[in-house]
Write a protein that holds these residues in place. Structure first.
Motif, PDB file in Angstrom:
ATOM      1  N   GLN A 346       2.555 -38.313  11.863  1.00 28.59           N
ATOM      2  CA  GLN A 346       2.130 -37.846  10.547  1.00 28.59           C
ATOM      3  C   GLN A 346       2.512 -38.887   9.489  1.00 28.59           C
ATOM      4  OE1 GLN A 346       0.699 -34.764  10.036  1.00 28.59           O
ATOM      5  NE2 GLN A 346       0.492 -35.131   7.842  1.00 28.59           N
ATOM      6  N   GLU A 348       3.927 -40.446   6.238  1.00 30.95           N
ATOM      7  CA  GLU A 348       5.010 -39.930   5.388  1.00 30.95           C
ATOM      8  C   GLU A 348       4.685 -40.145   3.917  1.00 30.95           C
ATOM      9  OE1 GLU A 348       8.043 -42.381   7.274  1.00 30.95           O
ATOM     10  OE2 GLU A 348       8.945 -40.580   8.149  1.00 30.95           O
ATOM     11  N   ALA A 351       7.722 -42.383  -0.748  1.00 30.65           N
ATOM     12  CA  ALA A 351       9.165 -42.633  -0.905  1.00 30.65           C
ATOM     13  C   ALA A 351       9.865 -42.592   0.449  1.00 30.65           C
ATOM     14  CB  ALA A 351       9.781 -41.604  -1.845  1.00 30.65           C
ATOM     15  N   ILE A 352       9.439 -41.669   1.315  1.00 25.29           N
ATOM     16  CA  ILE A 352      10.064 -41.548   2.640  1.00 25.29           C
ATOM     17  C   ILE A 352       9.653 -42.738   3.512  1.00 25.29           C
ATOM     18  CG2 ILE A 352      10.269 -40.081   4.700  1.00 25.29           C
ATOM     19  CD1 ILE A 352      11.427 -38.826   2.169  1.00 25.29           C
TER      20      ILE A 352
ATOM     21  N   GLU B 186      14.439 -40.540  -8.355  1.00 22.37           N
ATOM     22  CA  GLU B 186      13.266 -40.099  -7.586  1.00 22.37           C
ATOM     23  C   GLU B 186      13.617 -38.865  -6.743  1.00 22.37           C
ATOM     24  OE1 GLU B 186      11.018 -43.079  -5.571  1.00 22.37           O
ATOM     25  OE2 GLU B 186       9.498 -41.552  -5.116  1.00 22.37           O
ATOM     26  N   VAL B 188      12.913 -36.507  -3.549  1.00 23.99           N
ATOM     27  CA  VAL B 188      12.254 -36.542  -2.238  1.00 23.99           C
ATOM     28  C   VAL B 188      12.465 -35.212  -1.524  1.00 23.99           C
ATOM     29  CG1 VAL B 188      12.455 -39.046  -1.963  1.00 23.99           C
ATOM     30  CG2 VAL B 188      14.252 -37.575  -1.059  1.00 23.99           C
ATOM     31  N   GLU B 189      11.515 -34.887  -0.657  1.00 24.62           N
ATOM     32  CA  GLU B 189      11.604 -33.693   0.180  1.00 24.62           C
ATOM     33  C   GLU B 189      11.801 -34.137   1.620  1.00 24.62           C
ATOM     34  OE1 GLU B 189      11.410 -30.519  -0.757  1.00 24.62           O
ATOM     35  OE2 GLU B 189      10.994 -30.940  -2.887  1.00 24.62           O
ATOM     36  N   LEU B 190      12.788 -33.561   2.289  1.00 23.71           N
ATOM     37  CA  LEU B 190      12.996 -33.841   3.714  1.00 23.71           C
ATOM     38  C   LEU B 190      12.951 -32.514   4.460  1.00 23.71           C
ATOM     39  CD1 LEU B 190      16.078 -36.280   3.467  1.00 23.71           C
ATOM     40  CD2 LEU B 190      13.674 -36.916   3.766  1.00 23.71           C
ATOM     41  N   ALA B 198       8.841 -35.563  11.093  1.00 27.67           N
ATOM     42  CA  ALA B 198       7.602 -36.253  11.450  1.00 27.67           C
ATOM     43  C   ALA B 198       7.923 -37.660  11.948  1.00 27.67           C
ATOM     44  CB  ALA B 198       6.677 -36.316  10.239  1.00 27.67           C
ATOM     45  N   GLY B 199       8.880 -38.297  11.309  1.00 24.20           N
ATOM     46  CA  GLY B 199       9.271 -39.656  11.683  1.00 24.20           C
ATOM     47  C   GLY B 199      10.760 -39.682  11.958  1.00 24.20           C
ATOM     48  N   LEU B 202      15.695 -38.260   8.850  1.00 26.87           N
ATOM     49  CA  LEU B 202      16.485 -38.606   7.674  1.00 26.87           C
ATOM     50  C   LEU B 202      17.358 -37.435   7.244  1.00 26.87           C
ATOM     51  CD1 LEU B 202      13.831 -40.598   5.598  1.00 26.87           C
ATOM     52  CD2 LEU B 202      15.465 -41.445   7.280  1.00 26.87           C
TER      53      LEU B 202
END
Lengths: 375, 477
Positions: A346, A348, A351-352, B186, B188-190, B198-199, B202
């Motif tokens: 997927q 990302e 930012a990720i 910034e 961010v959503e994890l 997904a990757g 983190l």
């Protein structure tokens, strides 16, 4: 290259002149984006380093065949809690799954819904970074917050941050036996509703799978034989009262066989088409399945109480737009062209993606470890 | 405790920095009067104190982002703070830092029983998360003993555990997602309500990073249906070795208790004197709790009883009522308070392989005699997480230093036995300089690489986790 020790492996990475394609037993080599490079096999680093059943811990070199790990555990009545799937049948690969390969791909199975994923049972690692240095993180104890948790970061990193050389697990007692409840004929929404009732009850169902056609919904219970019968009766009564469904109780042997099939996706093995794996909140599962079908998906199977949706689709079909919300869709099986075009993982948020890229650049500055595998 | 020299230019710019923070936060959310910032000069590790430059109490993710943007521009270090219960100095300020307290971020944002999660702002206390769902038969599993006061933000920062980890895992195993503000502001959503990343995972590396990678403002937490019941059995033994062997046998027999707690004689005596729980005067006491339906509890306790009897316990008391259960737990839960009655104490937190328990207890006894300081042991035996309590008198000059030296020796012993420096409290400032006992320079470098990626200026929670000498070059660049 097939180094026989961690030191030799570190030297091989340090001396590498170009990209390396890292392999354990090669049974999950088709996962992720295609990689080209010189083969670096970890299979030579084999053997259980430490097994302390009284402390529920097992440490093995990364190339240790998973079968060896599981046999050692079984001999002491223990197991890997996360029930790792065997990808061979569904990917059409042969060879021997290894402990390190399983960790690199963070492979779990149906019990993940209750017992956590591979990464949750992983308590320590050793790996060789892109510069050829040996790094250690975590350890061999199950409660450990000393420093940053790179164990989680490396689990599921598909060899792109480091080459795993040793992995340590928290293991669990193997349940004495199991039983399953089976309900036939439910549609997706009805099945997810029934599985939700089970998961919201104290019955500790730990495998909840729904096959959409012909419709079968399975719920597994594990534990001591005397207690299980009572628990199965309670769950059946609850499902009858709350969902108006009647469940058949399946005995241990057929239940075990059925869940082995669900774990390894026996229904998809040998079937043509691409295989997708979508993780969403369980309540989003049925609507997602409808959208996946509209986008061209064929057979669909739910695991994890509805939150893991497996779908077969004609080759080259992009099912990702059907996700349309939180979650992620991974292309598990497809030809190299399709994986290259659609991306196995997927995409990302920017930012990720920037963080991921920066981590890769730190851990593997030369970009030689499975380059491109994860983007 | 060595801390970096405060940046004089930041101290000189205090009025401007405070004014900028006041401009983006509501009235009362910026605290800069030294009389008032005193409340933030330390956390649960009260031996070390330092007044911060200022403290801010933002009430939304946007306000946190605004604060961090300003501090990032001004190059001001930021110390995130939950409820300030850290026993490791995880929220200890530096003189040039701004304390970012999440206490006002305390709302429940969303609860889903169908998907079994709750989304909360991270200033919410651990126990109040369970409080929000228990009427509907659910609970949040991690239960650090400070759960009445400690915040989810701190739990995530330290990857907190508790007494029930053997079955339910620690924070990282129960955390599904976070909203996090990076040092540059910034957001961010994890993760989220779905499982797995997904990757790269983190979320897994953020959990337990002691507030050094970002400020977590919202969290999606896994909630579980409450078991039908739970009941403890109390086992007394004449030796620590036998008690340790009994723990290993219970685990090997395939019973998975939710908790196995261990207390040694000094601890038992102190607790008994403090709360009169009816504990026997034995060398080692185990409290083993199982849960499930009434039939399952009975069958599991019968198995445990059989195993225990093989080790000839001097006491074996199975709870037969809620009152008896409460009494069995009463002493254990009062252990730290009981110690506080007797003396000042320092609470350690190393983990060891369960099989090394008898050896480690014997060595602790030797070290205790060598230093002339009494050590009481109370810990989560099922997972090997020890909490030796070193008793000392803070009013005697030199005794704190002696206590710290003994503590360091005990933690090094844990590492030597195959364990680690900290099982659930975190490194903070307390164990920062011991990190090189457990990790090689390369090991630490890999962790600091992650810090570099998330917070290149090294502004978040300064002087924690990594030995100052090891991080010096990175902080300077």
């Amino acid at each position: 290259m097939r180094p026989g020790t961690e030191q030799e492996l570190a030297e091989a990475v340090r001396d590498a002149r170009g990209p390396l394609c890292i392999s354990g037993g090669g049974t999950r080599q088709g996962l992720g984006n295609p990689v080209t490079g010189e083969l670096l096999s970890v299979a030579g680093l084999s053997g259980i380093t430490l097994y302390d059943p009284g402390a529920l811990t097992l440490v093995a070199q990364a190339g240790t065949p998973l079968a060896e790990v599981e046999a050692a555990l079984a001999a002491e009545g223990q197991m890997l809690p996360f029930e790792p799937m065997d990808h061979r049948a569904v990917l059409g690969t042969s060879g021997t799954p290894t402990a390190g390969g399983m960790v690199a791909c963070n492979v779990s199975g149906p019990r993940r819904i209750q017992a956590g994923a591979c990464r949750d049972s992983l308590i320590g690692i050793r790996f060789v970074n892109g510069g050829g240095e040996v790094v250690r993180n975590g350890g061999r104890v199950m409660k450990n917050v000393t420093g940053y948790d790179l164990v989680k970061l490396l689990a599921g990193s598909h060899g792109t941050l480091g080459v795993l050389t040793e992995v340590a697990f928290k293991v669990l007692p193997r349940p004495e036996t199991c039983l399953a409840l089976r309900i036939d004929g439910l549609d997706d929404a009805g099945a997810v509703a029934a599985m939700t009732v089970a998961l919201g009850s104290p019955c500790e169902a730990n495998g909840l799978v729904h096959l959409s056609g012909p419709a079968e919904t399975w719920m597994r219970l594990e534990g001591f034989a005397d207690a299980l019968k009572v628990r199965a009766g309670k769950l059946a009564a609850l499902l009858s009262a709350r969902c108006g469904v009647s469940a058949e109780i399946i005995e241990a042997e057929p239940a075990r066989a059925a869940f082995e099939g669900f774990r390894d996706l026996a229904w998809a093995a040998g079937q043509p088409g691409d295989l997708w794996r979508v993780s969403v909140a369980p309540s989003a599962g049925p609507a997602l399945a409808a959208r996946l079908r509209a986008a061209g998906a064929g057979e669909i199977v739910f695991d994890w109480g509805g939150g893991l949706v497996w779908a077969l689709a004609p080759e080259g079909t992009d099912l990702r737009p059907a996700l349309a919300g939180p979650g992620h869709a991974t292309l598990v099986r497809a030809g190299p062209e399709t994986r290259r075009a659609l991306g196995a993982f997927q995409p990302e948020a920017p930012a990720i993606a920037a963080i991921s890229q920066a981590l890769r650049a730190r851990f593997d500055p030369r970009g030689i470890l499975n380059p491109g595998r994860m983007g | 405790m060595e801390m970096p020299t405060p940046d004089a230019s930041i101290l000189a710019r205090k009025p401007q920095i405070v004014a900028r923070l006041e401009a983006v936060l509501p009235p009362g959310a910026v605290i800069s009067d030294p009389m008032e910032t005193r409340a933030y000069e330390c956390d649960g590790l009260t031996a070390y104190r330092c007044q911060p430059l200022a403290a801010v109490l933002p009430a939304s993710t946007e306000e946190v982002a605004a604060v961090l943007r300003i501090c990032h521009e001004e190059r001001v270090p930021v110390v995130p703070r939950g409820s300030g219960t850290s026993l490791a100095g995880g929220a200890m300020p530096t003189a040039d830092s701004v304390i970012l307290g999440v206490a006002r971020l305390n709302a429940v944002l969303e609860t889903s029983y169908d998907d079994r999660y709750i989304r909360v702002q991270t200033g919410r206390t651990n126990l109040s998360v369970t409080g929000a769902v228990e009427a509907d038969g659910f609970f949040y599993a991690p239960d650090p003993s400070s759960q009445l006061a400690c915040a989810i933000a701190g739990n995530i920062g330290m990857n907190s555990g508790g007494a029930h980890c053997l079955k339910y895992g620690v924070t990282t195993n129960n955390l599904l997602g976070v909203t996090m503000v990076m040092m540059d502001g910034e957001v961010v959503e994890l993760g989220g309500a779905h499982l797995d990343a997904a990757g790269y995972d983190l979320l897994g590396v953020v959990c337990g990073s002691e507030g050094q990678l970002g400020v977590v403002t919202e969290a999606t937490l896994r909630i579980l249906p409450r078991p039908e019941g739970a009941r403890p059995i109390m086992l007394g033994f004449d030796s620590n070795e036998v008690a340790g062997a009994c723990v290993a046998d219970i685990i090997r027999a395939g019973v998975l208790p939710v908790a196995i707690e261990f207390m040694d004689r000094p601890c038992i005596r102190a607790c008994e004197a403090f709360v009169h729980a009816g504990y026997p005067d034995v060398e080692a006491l185990l409290i083993v709790e199982v849960e499930g339906s009434e039939e399952e509890i009975a069958s599991q306790l019968a198995r445990i009883r059989t195993i225990a009897e093989r080790h000839s316990p001097s006491e074996l008391r199975e709870s037969e009522s809620a009152e008896q259960s409460a009494l069995i737990w009463k002493g254990r839960k009062a252990a730290f308070g009981a110690m506080g009655q007797i003396n000042d104490y320092m609470c350690l937190d190393g983990t060891i392989p369960v099989s090394a328990l008898p050896m480690v207890l014997r060595r602790i006894e030797e070290l205790s005699a060598q230093y002339g300081l009494e050590v009481a042991n109370v810990f989560h035996a099922g997972d090997g997480n020890m909490h030796p309590l070193i008793l000392f008198n803070a009013n005697v000059p030199g005794e704190l230093e002696k206590c710290e030296a003994l503590g360091a020796d005990i933690l090094c012993l844990c590492v030597e036995a195959g364990g680690c420096l900290t099982g659930e409290h975190g490194v903070g400032v307390e164990k920062r300089d011991l990190m090189s006992v457990q990790f090689s320079p390369v090991d630490l470098s890999a962790q600091m690489d992650v810090k570099d990626v998330f917070d290149p200026g090294w502004l978040l929670n300064p002087a924690k986790v990594f030995p100052l000498a090891a991080s010096e070059a990175r902080r300077a660049s």
